[in-house]
Design an enzyme around this catalytic site. Structure first.
Site, PDB file in Angstrom:
ATOM      1  N   LYS A  12       0.841  -1.195   0.000  1.00  0.00           N
ATOM      2  CA  LYS A  12       0.000   0.000   0.000  1.00  0.00           C
ATOM      3  C   LYS A  12       0.884   1.256   0.000  1.00  0.00           C
ATOM      4  O   LYS A  12       2.088   1.193   0.248  1.00  0.00           O
ATOM      5  CB  LYS A  12      -0.913   0.008   1.224  1.00  0.00           C
ATOM      6  CG  LYS A  12      -0.176   0.060   2.559  1.00  0.00           C
ATOM      7  CD  LYS A  12      -1.136   0.054   3.719  1.00  0.00           C
ATOM      8  CE  LYS A  12      -0.382   0.142   5.056  1.00  0.00           C
ATOM      9  NZ  LYS A  12      -1.302   0.224   6.200  1.00  0.00           N
ATOM     10  N   TYR A  63      14.252  30.774   7.680  1.00  0.00           N
ATOM     11  CA  TYR A  63      13.129  31.547   8.221  1.00  0.00           C
ATOM     12  C   TYR A  63      13.134  31.588   9.740  1.00  0.00           C
ATOM     13  O   TYR A  63      13.476  30.603  10.406  1.00  0.00           O
ATOM     14  CB  TYR A  63      11.801  30.932   7.757  1.00  0.00           C
ATOM     15  CG  TYR A  63      11.512  31.064   6.282  1.00  0.00           C
ATOM     16  CD1 TYR A  63      11.133  32.280   5.736  1.00  0.00           C
ATOM     17  CD2 TYR A  63      11.609  29.970   5.441  1.00  0.00           C
ATOM     18  CE1 TYR A  63      10.851  32.398   4.380  1.00  0.00           C
ATOM     19  CE2 TYR A  63      11.330  30.067   4.084  1.00  0.00           C
ATOM     20  CZ  TYR A  63      10.950  31.291   3.562  1.00  0.00           C
ATOM     21  OH  TYR A  63      10.678  31.402   2.225  1.00  0.00           O
ATOM     22  N   ARG A  97     -10.906   0.909  14.461  1.00  0.00           N
ATOM     23  CA  ARG A  97     -10.789   1.435  13.111  1.00  0.00           C
ATOM     24  C   ARG A  97     -11.824   0.712  12.248  1.00  0.00           C
ATOM     25  O   ARG A  97     -13.000   0.675  12.578  1.00  0.00           O
ATOM     26  CB  ARG A  97      -9.345   1.254  12.617  1.00  0.00           C
ATOM     27  CG  ARG A  97      -8.901   2.264  11.592  1.00  0.00           C
ATOM     28  CD  ARG A  97      -7.388   2.319  11.430  1.00  0.00           C
ATOM     29  NE  ARG A  97      -6.799   1.076  10.929  1.00  0.00           N
ATOM     30  CZ  ARG A  97      -5.518   0.946  10.614  1.00  0.00           C
ATOM     31  NH1 ARG A  97      -4.695   1.966  10.753  1.00  0.00           N
ATOM     32  NH2 ARG A  97      -5.056  -0.204  10.168  1.00  0.00           N
ATOM     33  N   MET A 102      10.470  25.000   1.520  1.00  0.00           N
ATOM     34  CA  MET A 102       9.676  24.209   0.592  1.00  0.00           C
ATOM     35  C   MET A 102      10.539  23.351  -0.331  1.00  0.00           C
ATOM     36  O   MET A 102      10.224  22.178  -0.567  1.00  0.00           O
ATOM     37  CB  MET A 102       8.779  25.120  -0.250  1.00  0.00           C
ATOM     38  CG  MET A 102       7.854  24.354  -1.179  1.00  0.00           C
ATOM     39  SD  MET A 102       6.780  25.414  -2.176  1.00  0.00           S
ATOM     40  CE  MET A 102       5.706  26.107  -0.924  1.00  0.00           C
TER      41      MET A 102
END
Length: 452
Positions: free
Chosen positions: A63, A303, A165, A367
């Protein structure tokens, strides 16, 4: 001359060298996946379960694009290692396995994550894909699709043994059994299996969690008895995830579902290391440094001014960031730049004239890039733009200058699973040892431009 902190890769042919060079030109980072390691990990798991004729089959869980390793190449390596089942949570990936040429004569495929009102059940049934059901609406929709196709759907009944779940709770199980029996009697559904998922089997040293696992097993067995009494005894039961596959042979039953072990990791560091279980991490994430420059003492980085250099140094740009899946939580803060808070950033292995060393992400992850404080002058270290660095790979950990996905998980306050699965598709995946691992027919199922 540029240096490399990654291994000297074993290319299978001149085309492998060309593919590697092209990938480097197209993007400044590469995920190198060793198909031989995937195959070996699966072979080891099969042996843990008693071998091919033990009565316990092994599902390779592929998966989430095979935990970021690549769906089709990983599936083929798992099959080469002895898996006879593949597990894909989403129907789309299950169908991709069949469309790639992995037919029902070769392995079963199970899917389980969908909306029961909108899933492509007819296409799944047509492609001989086993389907989990865990809701009353899902049972009805699946039976309707089976009627339309004109063949029974192969069903795995999901039961909730305490995980909270997916799956039927004990309270609604009688309703589910009534529907399942009715549809099975008319030939719309073939009840193949019963299954559930364990919550804390990855912490076998915590007595309270061991007791919780025992309660889940007891609940699972009670669900089995209820199915038997309803005349729907499952042919197959599967409960063991990676943790239970490695540590609980008593609940291997007819099928186990190893996930993270296929990729070479243990499910939780509290269980030990991959080496303790005979596993080899299959992925190495590497990148080529961008700008390298000198900085004075006290220069802030990135930053928020959360990091300041503590002496004259050089910095280097790691040209991947959170848009590539590098966790922002793996940013590095120091007490000078971050108001007296500290946090070690993600570890990066660089190569110097004195050998490999680990440096850390300095300041906030951006980013498309991160900044590394080299803690020394680049010229003296012989570190230059274009050098290949290792973000993570197989190894013994940062103490040995060999950062792993577990080290990154620690830096990002997460788990190794997330480190892999968050890697974005813009990082090219390249595959080692295809010729040694796969048949010629299977190699033909892969993109030749990805093979090293």
């Amino acid at each position: 001359m540029t240096l490399s902190a990654s291994p000297q890769w074993d290319f299978s042919s001149t085309s492998g060298t060309t593919n590697y060079d092209n990938a480097r030109r197209n993007y400044p980072a590469q995920a190198i996946v060793d198909l031989a390691a995937l195959q070996s990990n699966m072979q080891h798991i099969v042996s843990i379960c008693g071998g091919a004729h033990s009565g316990t089959a092994v599902m390779g869980v592929v998966k989430a694009d095979a935990y970021g390793h690549g769906l089709i190449p990983t599936a083929l390596a798992a099959l080469a290692g002895g898996a006879t089942w593949l597990g894909a949570a989403q129907p789309r990936e299950a169908l991709l396995l069949r469309k790639a040429g992995i037919g029902p004569d070769r392995c079963h495929v199970l899917t389980w994550m969908y909306s029961g009102l909108e899933a492509p059940f007819e296409e799944l049934i047509d492609n001989d894909i086993d389907i989990s059901v865990g809701s009353l609406a899902g049972i009805d929709a699946l039976a309707k699709a089976a009627r339309a196709v004109g063949r029974p759907a192969r069903v795995h009944v999901k039961v909730d043994t305490g995980f909270g779940r997916n799956g039927f709770t004990p309270q609604i199980f009688d309703q589910a059994l009534a529907k399942l029996k009715r549809y099975a009697s008319e030939g719309a559904l073939q009840i193949v299996a019963q299954w559930s998922h364990l919550a804390v089997a990855d912490m076998p040293k915590v007595p309270a969690f061991v007791q919780s696992t025992e309660q889940q097993i007891a609940s699972f067995n009670e669900f089995t008895m209820r199915m038997k009494r309803a005349g729907l005894e499952p042919q197959i039961r599967h409960l063991a995830n990676t943790a239970a596959t490695l540590s609980r042979p008593d609940i291997h039953f007819e099928l186990v579902r190893p996930g993270i072990a296929l990729y070479g990791y243990e499910p939780d560091p509290s269980m030990g290391t991959p080496q303790d279980y005979g596993l080899t991490p299959a992925m190495t994430l590497q990148a080529q440094l961008s700008t390298v420059k000198d900085l004075e003492q006290g220069h802030s980085i990135s930053y928020g001014k959360t990091y300041a250099t503590q002496s004259e140094t050089s910095s280097a740009i790691l040209p991947i960031g959170y848009a590539d899946g590098i966790h922002r939580s793996a940013s590095g803060f120091d007490k000078e730049g971050a108001l007296h808070t500290t946090h070690l950033g993600g570890p990066i292995r660089i190569m110097t004239d004195d050998g490999p060393r680990v440096v850390r992400i300095s300041g906030r992850v951006c980013m498309d890039q991160c900044v590394l404080d080299l803690h020394g002058k680049a010229d003296a270290l012989n570190v230059h733009e274009g050098d290949t660095v290792t973000v993570f790979g197989p190894g013994r950990g940062v103490a040995f200058n060999e950062p792993t996905a577990e080290d990154w998980a620690h830096a990002a306050d997460t788990i190794s699973y997330e480190i892999f699965t968050c890697l974005r598709s813009r990082i090219p995946r390249l595959y080692l040892h295809a010729n040694e691992t796969l048949s010629e027919d299977d190699i033909g199922k892969l993109d030749p431009n990805t093979l090293l």
